[in-house]
Write a protein that holds these residues in place. Structure first.
Motif, short mmCIF file in Angstrom:
data_model
loop_
_atom_site.label_atom_id
_atom_site.label_comp_id
_atom_site.label_asym_id
_atom_site.label_seq_id
_atom_site.Cartn_x
_atom_site.Cartn_y
_atom_site.Cartn_z
N THR A 158 15.91 52.59 0.32
CA THR A 158 16.57 52.81 -0.92
C THR A 158 16.29 51.66 -1.77
O THR A 158 15.43 50.57 -1.56
N THR A 159 16.33 52.03 -3.13
CA THR A 159 15.87 51.05 -4.08
C THR A 159 16.75 49.80 -4.22
O THR A 159 18.05 49.85 -3.80
N ILE A 160 16.31 48.61 -4.73
CA ILE A 160 17.11 47.38 -4.74
C ILE A 160 17.41 46.99 -6.27
O ILE A 160 16.54 46.87 -7.13
N THR A 161 18.64 47.61 -6.69
CA THR A 161 18.68 47.64 -8.06
C THR A 161 19.68 46.24 -8.22
O THR A 161 19.55 45.66 -9.65
N ALA A 162 20.01 45.57 -7.46
CA ALA A 162 20.70 44.13 -7.57
C ALA A 162 21.03 43.58 -6.16
O ALA A 162 21.16 44.42 -5.26
N PRO A 163 20.94 42.19 -5.96
CA PRO A 163 21.32 41.67 -4.95
C PRO A 163 22.63 41.97 -4.48
O PRO A 163 23.50 41.73 -5.36
N VAL A 164 22.86 42.31 -3.28
CA VAL A 164 24.14 42.60 -2.54
C VAL A 164 25.16 41.31 -2.62
O VAL A 164 24.45 40.19 -2.15
N ASP A 165 26.18 41.21 -3.09
CA ASP A 165 27.06 39.84 -3.08
C ASP A 165 28.55 40.41 -2.82
O ASP A 165 29.41 40.50 -3.38
N GLN A 166 28.78 40.43 -1.38
CA GLN A 166 29.93 40.94 -0.76
C GLN A 166 30.54 39.73 -0.04
O GLN A 166 29.49 38.80 0.56
N GLU A 167 31.70 39.95 0.52
CA GLU A 167 32.52 38.91 1.54
C GLU A 167 31.54 38.86 2.68
O GLU A 167 31.21 37.81 3.42
N ILE A 168 31.51 39.95 3.39
CA ILE A 168 30.51 40.09 4.61
C ILE A 168 29.47 41.11 4.27
O ILE A 168 29.75 42.32 4.16
N MET A 169 28.20 40.69 4.63
CA MET A 169 27.10 41.64 4.63
C MET A 169 26.28 41.56 6.03
O MET A 169 26.15 40.35 6.39
N TYR A 170 26.10 42.76 6.51
CA TYR A 170 25.25 42.61 7.83
C TYR A 170 24.06 43.47 7.77
O TYR A 170 23.96 44.45 7.09
N PHE A 171 23.08 43.00 8.60
CA PHE A 171 21.78 43.58 8.55
C PHE A 171 21.15 43.74 9.85
O PHE A 171 21.74 43.10 10.69
N THR A 172 20.10 44.45 10.18
CA THR A 172 19.51 44.59 11.50
C THR A 172 18.06 44.48 11.72
O THR A 172 17.37 44.90 10.65
N PHE A 173 17.68 43.80 12.41
CA PHE A 173 16.15 43.45 12.56
C PHE A 173 15.45 44.73 12.74
O PHE A 173 14.43 45.05 12.33
N SER A 174 16.26 45.96 13.56
CA SER A 174 15.76 47.28 13.71
C SER A 174 15.30 47.74 12.19
O SER A 174 14.30 48.46 12.23
N LYS A 175 16.01 47.78 11.42
CA LYS A 175 15.82 48.58 10.14
C LYS A 175 14.95 47.71 9.24
O LYS A 175 14.32 48.33 8.34
N SER A 176 14.97 46.13 9.42
CA SER A 176 14.05 45.73 8.37
C SER A 176 12.39 45.55 8.94
O SER A 176 11.67 45.67 7.90
N THR A 177 12.39 45.74 10.12
CA THR A 177 11.07 45.76 10.63
C THR A 177 10.63 46.58 11.63
O THR A 177 9.40 46.81 12.01
N GLY A 178 11.57 47.37 12.20
CA GLY A 178 11.20 48.39 13.25
C GLY A 178 11.61 47.87 14.51
O GLY A 178 11.51 48.71 15.75
N HIS A 179 11.84 46.73 14.89
CA HIS A 179 11.81 46.01 16.13
C HIS A 179 13.46 46.38 16.80
O HIS A 179 14.01 45.38 17.07
N ALA A 180 13.72 47.45 17.19
CA ALA A 180 14.95 47.80 17.65
C ALA A 180 15.34 47.19 18.71
O ALA A 180 16.42 46.68 19.40
N GLY A 181 14.12 47.16 19.68
CA GLY A 181 14.34 46.79 21.16
C GLY A 181 14.71 44.98 21.22
O GLY A 181 15.15 44.56 22.20
N SER A 182 14.46 44.25 20.22
CA SER A 182 14.80 43.01 20.33
C SER A 182 16.42 42.65 20.08
O SER A 182 16.97 41.67 20.57
N ARG A 183 17.16 43.72 19.58
CA ARG A 183 18.40 43.82 19.42
C ARG A 183 19.09 42.31 18.59
O ARG A 183 19.91 41.41 19.30
N ILE A 184 18.68 42.30 17.61
CA ILE A 184 18.97 41.20 16.74
C ILE A 184 19.65 41.94 15.45
O ILE A 184 18.93 42.90 14.64
#
Length: 351
Positions: A158-184
Motif C-alpha cells: 500500500t501507499t504510505i500517506t503518513a507515518p502510523v502513530d497508534q498505541e500499539i503497532m506491529y509488523f512482520t519480517f515476512s511482509k517487510s523482506t519476505g523472510h517468513a521462515g525466520s519467524r520474527i
C-alpha cells in the motif's frame, strides 16, 4: 456444473525465454495450487541475486544465553534488531519510532497479537466467573481500536500517506523482506507498562525469541537500509522498488485475466500519493479479493473446478462469493493460476 476450456488463449500466458510464449513450469496441471496462505516465495529470486551480502557466520559460542539485556523493557530483544527496526522505519517513514517508543519482539504477528490481548486484559481473571466475559469483550473492542495491524506498508502493498502513530503497532519480517521462515515480528508500543506485559506473554509462551533469527533479521534490514542511505546501490535494484514493480506487474496481469472473464471481479483501488516513493501509486496488496458474480461458494468452486485453493470470505466475516488469493507465490504457481482462471467458461449452482 463447472465448464472449462483446457486450451486457454496463449495471450494470457507470461512470456519467457523458451521461445514459444510460455514459461517452463515445474507445476503439473493436476497440482492443487495453494494460494490460501501468504507465503512470500515471490521475493526469493531477489535475495538470490544479492549473493553473500546477507550471509552470516555464527560461531558455536555466540548467543547462547536467554538474556539480551535485563535493563530493556523487552529483555530478550537483541540490541542489533532494535536498532535495525528503528532505522528501517525511519528510512521508509511508515511508522513513528521515537526513542520513547518501546520495541517488543515476537515470533511473528500472531504471537504479538496474543501478547497485546494479554497485556490489555491481564487485570481480568477469567477463572473466577463468567461475569468477567463482558469486561473482557469491552477491553477487546478497545484493543481493536488501539492496535494498528500492519503488513509492512512500503509500496509493495500500500501507499504510505503518513507515518502510523497508534498505541500499539506491529509488523512482520515476512511482509517487510519476505523472510517468513525466520519467524520474527515486532511491536512498537507507546505505553511502557503495556510493553512490559506483552514481553511477559512472550516470555511465558516461548521464553523469548531466537537470537539467531533476530540477528539475521537485523543483518538483512541493514542491507536494505544501506542501499537507500547510499542513494543507489551499484548494479542492483533497491529492494522496495523491486517489490513495487513486481507486485504492480502481477496485479496488472491478474486484472487483464479477470476483465476477460464475466464470472469474476476484483476491487479497484484509487491512486494515493506515497511519501516514500514521492509518486501517486495504486496499492498492490499481498492478497487479492476475487469475487464471483453468481451466488456460489467460491472457495469450494475454485478447488473443485480448476484446483485452486483460496481462503473463503466467510473466514473474514463476509460473503462466500469472495475468496482471498495470495499474490506472493512462486512465479510458476502464479503463472499456473493465471492460465487456469480463464478456462472457466460456465458456472451453475450445481457445480
Amino acid at each position: 456444473m463447472c465448464v472449462t476450456d483446457h486450451n486457454p488463449n496463449p495471450a494470457n500466458q507470461h512470456p519467457s525465454a523458451n521461445g514459444n510464449g510460455t514459461r517452463r513450469s515445474s507445476v503439473s496441471p493436476d497440482t492443487v495450487l495453494n494460494l490460501e496462505q501468504g507465503d512470500p516465495a515471490v521475493f526469493e529470486p531477489y535475495w538470490k541475486k544479492m549473493g553473500d551480502k546477507c550471509t552470516m557466520v555464527i560461531s558455536g559460542s555466540q548467543w547462547m544465553s536467554y538474556i539480551s539485556d535485563f535493563n530493556n523493557t523487552c529483555w530478550f530483544l537483541e540490541p542489533e534488531l532494535e536498532g535495525a527496526v528503528r532505522r528501517l522505519h525511519r528510512t521508509v517513514g511508515n511508522a513513528v519510532v521515537d526513542d520513547d517508543r518501546h520495541i517488543v519482539v515476537g515470533t511473528g504477528s500472531t504471537q504479538l497479537y496474543q501478547a497485546a490481548l494479554y497485556a490489555l486484559t491481564s487485570p481480568v481473571d477469567l477463572s473466577r466467573s463468567v461475569s468477567c466475559l463482558p469486561l473482557l469483550t469491552t477491553r477487546h473492542i478497545q484493543m481493536r481500536r488501539t492496535i494498528s495491524v500492519q503488513g509492512f506498508t512500503d509500496g509493495q502493498y500500500t501507499t504510505i500517506t503518513a507515518p502510523v502513530d497508534q498505541e500499539i503497532m506491529y509488523f512482520t519480517f515476512s511482509k517487510s523482506t519476505g523472510h517468513a521462515g525466520s519467524r520474527i515480528g515486532w511491536a512498537i508500543v507507546k505505553d511502557k507498562e503495556i510493553a512490559i506485559k506483552m514481553s511477559k506473554f512472550v516470555e511465558l509462551s516461548s521464553l523469548g525469541v531466537s537470537k539467531d533469527s533476530q540477528q539475521r533479521a537485523a543483518k538483512i534490514m541493514g542491507v536494505i537500509c544501506d542501499g537507500y542511505q547510499n542513494c543507489k546501490a551499484k548494479n542492483s535494484e533497491l529492494f522496495f522498488e523491486h517489490c513495487q514493480k513486481l507486485m504492480a506487474q502481477r496485479w496488472e496481469r491478474l486484472r487483464e485475466v479477470v476483465e476477460r472473464n464475466e464470472f469474476f471481479s476484483l476491487p479497484k483501488y484509487p491512486k494515493e500519493y506515497c511519501l516514500f516513493s514521492g509518486e501517486f501509486n495504486e496499492p498492490h496488496p499481498a492478497f487479492a479479493w476475487l469475487k464471483c458474480e453468481e451466488d456460489i461458494d467460491l472457495e469450494k468452486f475454485l478447488r473443485g473446478c480448476i484446483k485452486v485453493q483460496g481462503r473463503s470470505g466467510r473466514k473474514f466475516g463476509t460473503d462466500q462469493k469472495y475468496v482471498r488469493i495470495s499474490m506472493l507465490s512462486k512465479d510458476e504457481v502464479f503463472d499456473q493460476f493465471l492460465e487456469r482462471l480463464p478456462t472457466v467458461k460456465a458456472i451453475s449452482n450445481g457445480y
